[in-house]
Design an enzyme around this catalytic site. Structure first.
Site, PDB file in Angstrom:
ATOM      1  N   ASP A 161      30.455  17.458  34.770  1.00 46.85           N
ATOM      2  CA  ASP A 161      31.860  17.265  34.432  1.00 46.85           C
ATOM      3  C   ASP A 161      32.378  15.824  34.420  1.00 46.85           C
ATOM      4  O   ASP A 161      33.018  15.411  33.485  1.00 46.85           O
ATOM      5  CB  ASP A 161      32.731  18.056  35.417  1.00 46.85           C
ATOM      6  N   GLU A 165      25.952  21.592  47.672  1.00 46.62           N
ATOM      7  CA  GLU A 165      26.119  21.547  46.215  1.00 46.62           C
ATOM      8  C   GLU A 165      25.431  20.300  45.631  1.00 46.62           C
ATOM      9  O   GLU A 165      24.787  20.355  44.593  1.00 46.62           O
ATOM     10  CB  GLU A 165      27.621  21.551  45.899  1.00 46.62           C
TER      11      GLU A 165
END
Ligand code: 9WN
Length: 447
Positions: free
Chosen positions: A176, A411
């Protein structure tokens, strides 16, 4: 004994990873994480299925089939299929933002309207293989939606004479807030009025310094609103959208999935030839249009500005997954991966950093601006294996095991300190760890 050579308790890690996938399972799909991401995400589900297949092959098949329950009539597979069991505002932007149900041909479940990298056919082929005698029945069911997903890319997203697919939002790349998007995003105004219209839910679950900035978020929201308000019309967005980028990882994964579609076609009684031809076409265009010999990496192309974005990110290494690349390209990618921009001196960096470590914008703990991630590191390892660089592939797999051992199933990870960041008990980290542990023999991991 150096930290790198400390023995790893593989059994304990495997048990933990399986527990995470059980805890994150919601009856027919897996949430990426229980707090930050309470819905089903598109490319996450593919990575999750790649791990689930080793322990619960039936669930792996269900994961992919349930995802495609959110596919639109035009073939697009949206990046989020919303979980109706959680509140609309549990994640921003939620169902009432995307308004998929107002669109003709929408499925009976709320979804977003943008897409993510098409890695699903590759996951489906692996699941079909693991299912053994049940593989062909699964292939029959999953092949048509996967073929429709590819057709959508060819018919609605191809741009320019090379025919590669364009993405219309940074979220569509899965990476992103990569610094590579900084330049194309400068053309997208930060609309200050938007700040008061939404609450960023992500900041309740992760540190602001580890996530995209408020300015980036305002741009993401503006782009998504514009696409939505033009009824997700791809003719409009290709002609007039403010962000139109051709990403090497997205297109390489598309070609990789076309090869997998050819494998699935054999089992589903369909013709593999068009998929093999499509894979060749995409690969040739990638090499022809996006390969940069001097930087030794594939570049993204800003179709709005009409120029290549001369920056090195892990997305430019991902095309290694494609067999049959020219030798000079493979050699260039390996040199770049092992050079100062990514891995550098042996043993000093874990995984593959998401962005060039020699660039001033490299940030070791902010999301896609530097940290190592399991999925991209795993993809590069797959590519190395494909091209016979087994020792280097094993090094990356070993790094993933060591990161999980040191920091947990986070993550993303600081490549030099191995500290974990973002969500904990993150599903694709768990799934790909299972894949790595299941594929390797103990001796290699405990060296
Ligand atoms: C937006 C779910 C997703 C991943 C993406 C990752 C992140 C979402 C967010 O989380 O994106 O889609 O809110 O930041 O960048 O790759 O699929 O894990």
């Amino acid at each position: 004994m150096t930290a790198a050579s400390e023995p790893v308790d593989r059994e304990r890690l495997l048990r933990h990873a399986v527990t995470v996938l059980i805890d994150n399972w919601r009856g027919h799909f897996t949430v990426p994480s229980r707090g930050l991401y309470p819905h089903q995400w598109s490319w996450d589900s593919a990575f999750v299925a790649l791990g689930l297949r080793h322990v619960f092959p039936g669930r792996a098949a269900t994961e992919l089939l349930s995802l495609f329950g959110g596919q639109w009539r035009d073939g697009r597979m949206p990046h989020i299929v919303f979980n109706s069991a959680v509140a609309d505002d549990a994640y921003f932007p939620g169902p009432s933002f995307w308004r998929s149900s107002r669109r003709p041909g929408h499925p009976p479940v709320a979804t977003s309207g943008i897409i993510q990298p098409p890695v699903h056919a590759r996951a489906a082929a692996a699941v079909a293989h693991t299912l053994g005698a049940d593989g062909p029945a699964f292939a029959h069911r999953i092949f048509p939606p996967l073929a429709a997903q590819s057709r959508y890319l060819r018919e609605r997203r191809a741009v320019g004479s090379g025919g590669l697919a364009a993405v219309v939002h940074p979220w569509e790349t899965g990476l992103d807030n990569s610094p590579v998007w900084d330049a194309p995003l400068r053309a997208v105004p930060v609309d200050l009025r938007l700040f008061d219209t939404y609450t960023r839910r992500d900041l309740s679950h992760a540190e602001a310094g580890e996530r995209p900035t408020d300015e980036d978020y305002a741009r993401y929201v503006r782009l998504a609103l514009a696409y939505r308000d033009h009824d997700y019309d791809d003719d409009w967005v290709r002609a007039d959208g403010e962000f139109l980028v051709v990403d090497p990882a997205f297109n390489a994964l598309w070609a990789w999935s076309e090869l997998a579609l050819a494998e699935l076609a054999e089992q589903a009684g369909a013709d593999p030839a068009p998929h093999l031809a499509e894979a060749e076409l995409i690969k040739a265009a990638l090499v022809d249009r996006l390969w940069d010999d001097s930087l030794g990496i594939f570049l993204a192309y800003d179709a709005r500005a009409g120029r290549l974005l001369a920056e090195r990110s892990v997305a430019g290494l991902v095309p290694l997954v494609l067999p049959g690349l020219p030798d000079r390209v493979v050699a260039g990618l390996v040199a770049t991966l092992t050079g100062a921009a990514f891995r550098g001196r042996a043993g000093t960096v874990s995984g593959v950093p998401s962005f060039d470590r020699t660039d001033s914008r490299y940030d070791a703990q902010r999301y896609w601006r530097g940290p190592s991630w399991f999925n991209t590191t795993w993809l590069v390892a797959q590519g190395l294996q494909t091209h016979g660089h087994s020792a280097l592939a094993a090094e990356l797999s070993h790094d993933l095991v060591r990161l999980a051992d040191r920091a947990g199933l986070r993550e993303y990870f600081n490549p030099t300190t191995a500290a974990g960041h973002g969500a904990d008990d993150f599903s694709w980290s768990a799934a790909l760890l299972i894949d790595v542990l299941t594929q390797q023999n103990g001796a290699a991991l405990d060296r």
